[in-house]
Design a protein around this motif. Sequence first.
Motif, PDB file in Angstrom:
ATOM      1  N   VAL A   1       0.833  -1.202   0.000  1.00 43.65           N
ATOM      2  CA  VAL A   1       0.000   0.000   0.000  1.00 43.65           C
ATOM      3  C   VAL A   1       0.865   1.248   0.000  1.00 43.65           C
ATOM      4  CG1 VAL A   1      -1.682   1.338   1.323  1.00 43.65           C
ATOM      5  CG2 VAL A   1      -1.947  -1.136   1.113  1.00 43.65           C
ATOM      6  N   VAL A   2       1.799   1.289   0.938  1.00 44.52           N
ATOM      7  CA  VAL A   2       2.710   2.432   1.020  1.00 44.52           C
ATOM      8  C   VAL A   2       3.959   2.171   0.197  1.00 44.52           C
ATOM      9  CG1 VAL A   2       4.046   3.895   2.590  1.00 44.52           C
ATOM     10  CG2 VAL A   2       1.829   2.986   3.309  1.00 44.52           C
ATOM     11  N   GLY A   3       4.492   0.962   0.321  1.00 39.66           N
ATOM     12  CA  GLY A   3       5.707   0.597  -0.398  1.00 39.66           C
ATOM     13  C   GLY A   3       6.839   0.359   0.574  1.00 39.66           C
ATOM     14  N   SER A   4       7.485  -0.793   0.446  1.00 41.18           N
ATOM     15  CA  SER A   4       8.550  -1.149   1.384  1.00 41.18           C
ATOM     16  C   SER A   4       9.743  -0.216   1.286  1.00 41.18           C
ATOM     17  CB  SER A   4       9.000  -2.596   1.126  1.00 41.18           C
ATOM     18  OG  SER A   4       9.446  -2.744  -0.222  1.00 41.18           O
ATOM     19  N   ALA A   5       9.881   0.484   0.142  1.00 43.56           N
ATOM     20  CA  ALA A   5      11.031   1.377  -0.024  1.00 43.56           C
ATOM     21  C   ALA A   5      10.828   2.717   0.670  1.00 43.56           C
ATOM     22  CB  ALA A   5      11.306   1.602  -1.514  1.00 43.56           C
ATOM     23  N   VAL A   6       9.591   3.022   1.067  1.00 44.12           N
ATOM     24  CA  VAL A   6       9.308   4.313   1.698  1.00 44.12           C
ATOM     25  C   VAL A   6       9.639   4.231   3.179  1.00 44.12           C
ATOM     26  CG1 VAL A   6       7.555   6.063   2.155  1.00 44.12           C
ATOM     27  CG2 VAL A   6       7.482   4.744   0.024  1.00 44.12           C
ATOM     28  N   PRO A   7      10.534   5.094   3.676  1.00 43.71           N
ATOM     29  CA  PRO A   7      10.877   5.064   5.103  1.00 43.71           C
ATOM     30  C   PRO A   7       9.646   5.350   5.959  1.00 43.71           C
ATOM     31  CG  PRO A   7      12.466   6.369   3.864  1.00 43.71           C
ATOM     32  CD  PRO A   7      11.333   6.087   2.932  1.00 43.71           C
ATOM     33  N   VAL A   8       9.526   4.635   7.038  1.00 44.00           N
ATOM     34  CA  VAL A   8       8.353   4.786   7.897  1.00 44.00           C
ATOM     35  C   VAL A   8       8.317   6.166   8.541  1.00 44.00           C
ATOM     36  CG1 VAL A   8       8.147   2.315   8.353  1.00 44.00           C
ATOM     37  CG2 VAL A   8       9.596   3.717   9.829  1.00 44.00           C
ATOM     38  N   GLU A   9       9.499   6.823   8.650  1.00 44.54           N
ATOM     39  CA  GLU A   9       9.541   8.138   9.259  1.00 44.54           C
ATOM     40  C   GLU A   9       8.794   9.184   8.445  1.00 44.54           C
ATOM     41  OE1 GLU A   9      12.790   5.593  10.554  1.00 44.54           O
ATOM     42  OE2 GLU A   9      12.165   6.295   8.578  1.00 44.54           O
ATOM     43  N   LEU A  10       8.594   8.909   7.167  1.00 44.80           N
ATOM     44  CA  LEU A  10       7.934   9.870   6.288  1.00 44.80           C
ATOM     45  C   LEU A  10       6.424   9.658   6.207  1.00 44.80           C
ATOM     46  CD1 LEU A  10      10.496   9.892   3.324  1.00 44.80           C
ATOM     47  CD2 LEU A  10      10.415  11.408   5.316  1.00 44.80           C
ATOM     48  N   ILE A  11       5.942   8.655   6.869  1.00 44.96           N
ATOM     49  CA  ILE A  11       4.532   8.275   6.750  1.00 44.96           C
ATOM     50  C   ILE A  11       3.724   8.872   7.895  1.00 44.96           C
ATOM     51  CG2 ILE A  11       2.924   6.323   6.581  1.00 44.96           C
ATOM     52  CD1 ILE A  11       4.902   6.654   4.247  1.00 44.96           C
ATOM     53  N   ASP A  12       2.527   9.315   7.555  1.00 47.52           N
ATOM     54  CA  ASP A  12       1.580   9.822   8.552  1.00 47.52           C
ATOM     55  C   ASP A  12       1.410   8.763   9.643  1.00 47.52           C
ATOM     56  OD1 ASP A  12      -0.577  10.672  10.043  1.00 47.52           O
ATOM     57  OD2 ASP A  12      -1.790  11.246   8.307  1.00 47.52           O
ATOM     58  N   PRO A  13       1.651   9.104  10.914  1.00 47.08           N
ATOM     59  CA  PRO A  13       1.525   8.116  12.001  1.00 47.08           C
ATOM     60  C   PRO A  13       0.169   7.417  12.023  1.00 47.08           C
ATOM     61  CG  PRO A  13       2.571  10.109  12.803  1.00 47.08           C
ATOM     62  CD  PRO A  13       2.104  10.410  11.404  1.00 47.08           C
ATOM     63  N   ALA A  14      -0.907   8.144  11.655  1.00 46.86           N
ATOM     64  CA  ALA A  14      -2.240   7.525  11.644  1.00 46.86           C
ATOM     65  C   ALA A  14      -2.311   6.397  10.626  1.00 46.86           C
ATOM     66  CB  ALA A  14      -3.305   8.576  11.351  1.00 46.86           C
ATOM     67  N   VAL A  15      -1.600   6.562   9.502  1.00 52.47           N
ATOM     68  CA  VAL A  15      -1.560   5.512   8.481  1.00 52.47           C
ATOM     69  C   VAL A  15      -0.648   4.380   8.932  1.00 52.47           C
ATOM     70  CG1 VAL A  15      -0.931   4.958   6.100  1.00 52.47           C
ATOM     71  CG2 VAL A  15      -2.051   7.130   6.628  1.00 52.47           C
ATOM     72  N   LEU A  16       0.524   4.739   9.452  1.00 52.43           N
ATOM     73  CA  LEU A  16       1.487   3.731   9.877  1.00 52.43           C
ATOM     74  C   LEU A  16       0.902   2.813  10.947  1.00 52.43           C
ATOM     75  CD1 LEU A  16       4.430   2.757   9.567  1.00 52.43           C
ATOM     76  CD2 LEU A  16       5.023   4.303  11.455  1.00 52.43           C
ATOM     77  N   ASP A  17       0.109   3.385  11.856  1.00 49.40           N
ATOM     78  CA  ASP A  17      -0.462   2.604  12.953  1.00 49.40           C
ATOM     79  C   ASP A  17      -1.442   1.539  12.483  1.00 49.40           C
ATOM     80  OD1 ASP A  17       1.027   4.061  14.716  1.00 49.40           O
ATOM     81  OD2 ASP A  17      -0.609   5.372  15.371  1.00 49.40           O
TER      82      ASP A  17
END
Length: 691
Positions: free
Chosen positions: A441-457
Amino acid sequence: MLDRLTRLTIRARRLILILFMIGAIIGVFLSGLVDINYKLIDYLPQDAPSTQGLELMQQEFGSRLPNARVMLEDVSIQDALAIKAQLEAIEGVSQVLWLDDVIGLSTLTSVPLEFLDPAMIEPYYRNETALISLTIKAGQEKETAAAIYAIIGSTNAADGEAFSAAETQSMSVSEVVNAMMILVPLIIVILLLSTMSWIEPLFFLITIGLAILLNMGTNVIFEDVSFITRTVSPVLQLAVSLDYAIFLLHSFNDHRLEHDPKTAMRLAMKQSFPTVAASAVTTLIGFAALIFMRFGIGADLGLNLLKGVALSFISVMFFLPALTLLAYPLIDKTKHRSFLPSLKGTSRVLMASRIPFMILALLIVVPAYLAQAQTQFDYGMGSVTEASRVGSDATAIEAVFGKDNPLIILVPRGNPGEETALVDELNALDVVDRVVAYVNVVGSAVPVELIDPAVLDQFYSDSTARIIVYLNTPDEGEKAFDAVETIGSLTQARYPTYAMTGTSATLKDMRDVVSSDTALVNLIAIIGIFITLLITFRSLLLPFVLIFTIETAIWINLSFPYFTDTSISFIGYLILSTVQLGATVDYAILITNMYLDNRKQAPKKLAMRQTLENNLISVLVSGSILATAGFILAWTSTNPIIQELGTLLGRGTLLSMGMVSLVLPALLVLLDKPIQKTTHRHGFHPEDIKE
């Protein structure tokens, strides 16, 4: 001891009457405090894989599996977000998930939909129709569903486990009352025909009614009771224990021909106690077997009915004598002639046709046994709401967004390569509609630090990754269960430690648990009743004969679904197989016991004819009450699970009556010599010994 107890009861009759009435009033009050559980999933054992998966998801992600869906038609993105906010504000809603939680609110509101991946958007929004997932708190389904309906109106749709539970609650609120309103008048008619007083049936019903109120009130000692127990228990308690009151009062009337009322009651209590106790024990054993089920619904119902039958026994042995001694003049004033015909002609016909009936039973028993073993079961609650708004809404949602059957996989976090490989393998399965995970959905190459915490959770906790697999299968059935096993095998190959939950996983666990429960529960019931019969008759052969008689009726009853190519609720099967044995073996005990008594004075055929003439009516009356209770339960209930159980109980009782009336006499007469050789101190009349 028994003599002292009877004398004490007679002396303290007014106090006993007052105490029972006070207890019943308290029972009515306490019954309103008993919580009702409408979720079968809660009765799975704690070590079931899906239960462990659900607990892990609660620990790691702070929420349970979404249990409801809302479809909003003709709405824009902003409209859907506004309604989502209203849904989040409802007290009983713990979580609301939509497209903004997957791709991020800023992305959803700033990027045109045509520039986003359709495969990601369409499961949540298509053709100006939004599909929102919700998690509704346990125990608040009914109120929360009403609040949601108030927001979405009648033009939109809602479905899911929580809405099914809410609908089930609405169905169950008045079902006990509805069943009793029809059942009680019919029982009164049956009792009026079988007694010789207009007032006696009222005494019977008051006595058992008080026991039912006490039983419902004392349920407050449990954390909760299931909706099945709440609906079924009062009806079953009335039907299986009414005989106790009938026997005691009939004995009292017999003794009154030669004794004053107090003496007659004391003698009646002493005479009735062993018989009523033996009858109660066989019924209790059947109910007690349910307690050994790993699936908790068995213990829930079994403990409730154990308590109910015990309270009925106490009520009959103490309250009924007190009531009768204070109101027996009413019995005298309301005498009427017997309305029942003589069964002399019937007994002769039954004796003349006993061999054909026995041969027919022997021909049927093997196919019936094999057929009932092939019966297909339903484990879910889908059938409960098919005819309601929940059912029609589910059809409407499925027409737009397809079948929603999510399976949640929880794996250790920290290996994007393995996660990506697993997602690819899952997507390649024919039974999988789509897979939602961070890596696709987000992509394994995208660092988690750049992702909206609400989405990451939604995808990761500190230690766990959550993968949602949407199956295109029904919730249950071999295709769904095979899919769960296949997905589990693929996951385990890459993650030795994982957890899985979801509707299909839960229903598969139910199937696995129930499959092991079935054999165990039946075995415990049969062994317990066998030992009781062994002690009662002091015979090695008679327990086999009686259990064969009732088990044959059970097998025939449970073979109907196979021959009609239908499935039945596993709850009905489990409950029926023990209840029918425990409740109707009393009919076989009565006929056998009376035959043994008559056999001491007469040859076998004459002894059996006398037995049928004098006791068959008791079997017919008792069986008619239990069968009527079953069919009334089926007729008045709007819950298909309860309907099936009622039908099985009604049909099973009639089959047990048939086996006891038509086949058991033939077996007892045919096996007369072996019974003599295997019965301790039989005392049989010698005339037929050398035949």
